[in-house]
Design a protein around this motif. Structure first.
Motif: not given
Length: 336
Positions: A132, A236, A260, A262, A265, A273
């Motif tokens: 992430i 995301q 992803g 976050i 999105i 999500s």
């Protein structure tokens, strides 16, 4: 004011460490408030003792990179200097000299930040890893590099790369071509990484043999994926149902990496999500690691890091302003 001589083991590399027109040297001098002068095979550093220590550490770490043949980009120099300033020089020394993989031209792929090294270690040691972080941290690129390494060493039989085909501005139905043509633009970053590491001809050959599969997330439904390295990119933009479906495709001898950001999105309802939910649900599950990158791990142009930091600061101020306004409105209502 104190003064110290730095005697590098490879004085021939001093010009590389100092950079074009002493650009790297100027960054170090400015950050640590020292004066650095080259005296042939030695370098004289003048300043406060603590600042000299840090400047010496930064020079030594850049020399270590130069010995490995790494390009000392402005971003690399800024990262080293910032880590030294944060008393984290020892962490940089743990960055492995060994390449994760090689590009088709023979260029070694190595972690360029401590965060990237921890990410690669997590992938090597765990079955599922969630990477992430913001754009430019190498989440997808390094995951593909690990997949290519696993394929070359015959730890797996195939690589499967997938992303959700979330519409951003254009409707898929209005794009030309068949379904594969419509979703290929969403998968282009995955193709690009593979082409760099394997070459276009090898990728095309492996695609024909199903050794490599690049497909939208919807194609994963109903399958069990054995002895595969599976990467879900842009996670995301998955829903809760989609990411649960993806996770349960895991078969024997396989690894999964889910990447992803976050903060990016594109779903109509960002709160739905699947990645955000998965981070909460899976945080205590054994053999699953959630690795969070920071803006320090951005390895693109230095402005990308500055942009991310600026947006994070702006959004935080906006959120605080919204909370204050909401509290004031609540107090006003309470008076009636």
């Amino acid at each position: 004011m104190a003064e110290r001589l730095w005697n590098p083991a490879d004085p021939d590399l001093i010009p590389v460490v100092f950079g074009s027109y002493d650009s790297n040297l100027n960054l170090i001098q400015k950050r640590f408030h020292v004066v650095i002068i080259n005296r042939g095979t030695a370098v004289r550093i003048t300043g406060a003792e603590t600042d000299i220590d840090r400047a010496s550490q930064a020079l030594e770490l850049l020399m270590q990179n130069a010995r490995r043949g790494d390009a000392l980009s402005e971003q690399t120099v800024r990262y080293v200097v910032s880590m030294v300033a944060d008393d984290a020089a020892e962490e940089i020394r743990t960055l492995s000299a060994d390449a994760v993989s090689l590009t088709v031209t023979g260029k070694p792929i190595r972690p360029r930040t401590v965060g990237q090294k921890h990410y690669l270690d997590a992938i090597a040691s765990n079955t599922i890893v969630l990477g992430i972080g913001p754009a430019g941290t190498g989440k997808t690129y390094l995951a593909v590099a690990m997949a290519v390494r696993a394929l070359r060493s015959h730890d797996i039989d195939r690589i499967i790369l997938t992303r959700p085909a979330v519409e951003a501005g254009e409707k898929l139905g209005f794009l030309p071509g068949d379904l594969q043509d419509k979703v290929d633009p969403y998968l282009r970053p995955l193709y690009d990484a593979l082409f760099e590491m394997l070459g276009s001809e090898a990728v095309e050959r492996d695609l024909e043999k199903n050794i490599i599969e690049i497909a939208p997330l919807a194609y994963m439904r109903g399958r069990t994926l054995d002895r595969a390295f599976i990467i879900l990119d842009e996670a995301q933009n998955t829903t809760s149902e989609q990411i649960k479906m993806f996770l349960t495709r895991l078969g024997e001898g396989s690894k999964m990496v889910i990447t992803g950001d976050i903060t990016q999105i594109d779903l109509p309802n960002p709160e739905r999500s699947g990645l955000i939910e998965a981070m909460k649900v899976l945080k205590s599950v054994d053999d699953i690691v959630i690795h969070q990158f920071s803006e320090k791990d951005v390895v693109r142009h230095r402005l990308v890091q500055d942009i991310i930091t600026a947006y994070a600061s702006y959004e935080q101020k906006h959120l605080q302003s919204h909370e204050r306004k909401k509290n004031r409105n609540g107090e006003v209502k309470g008076l009636h």
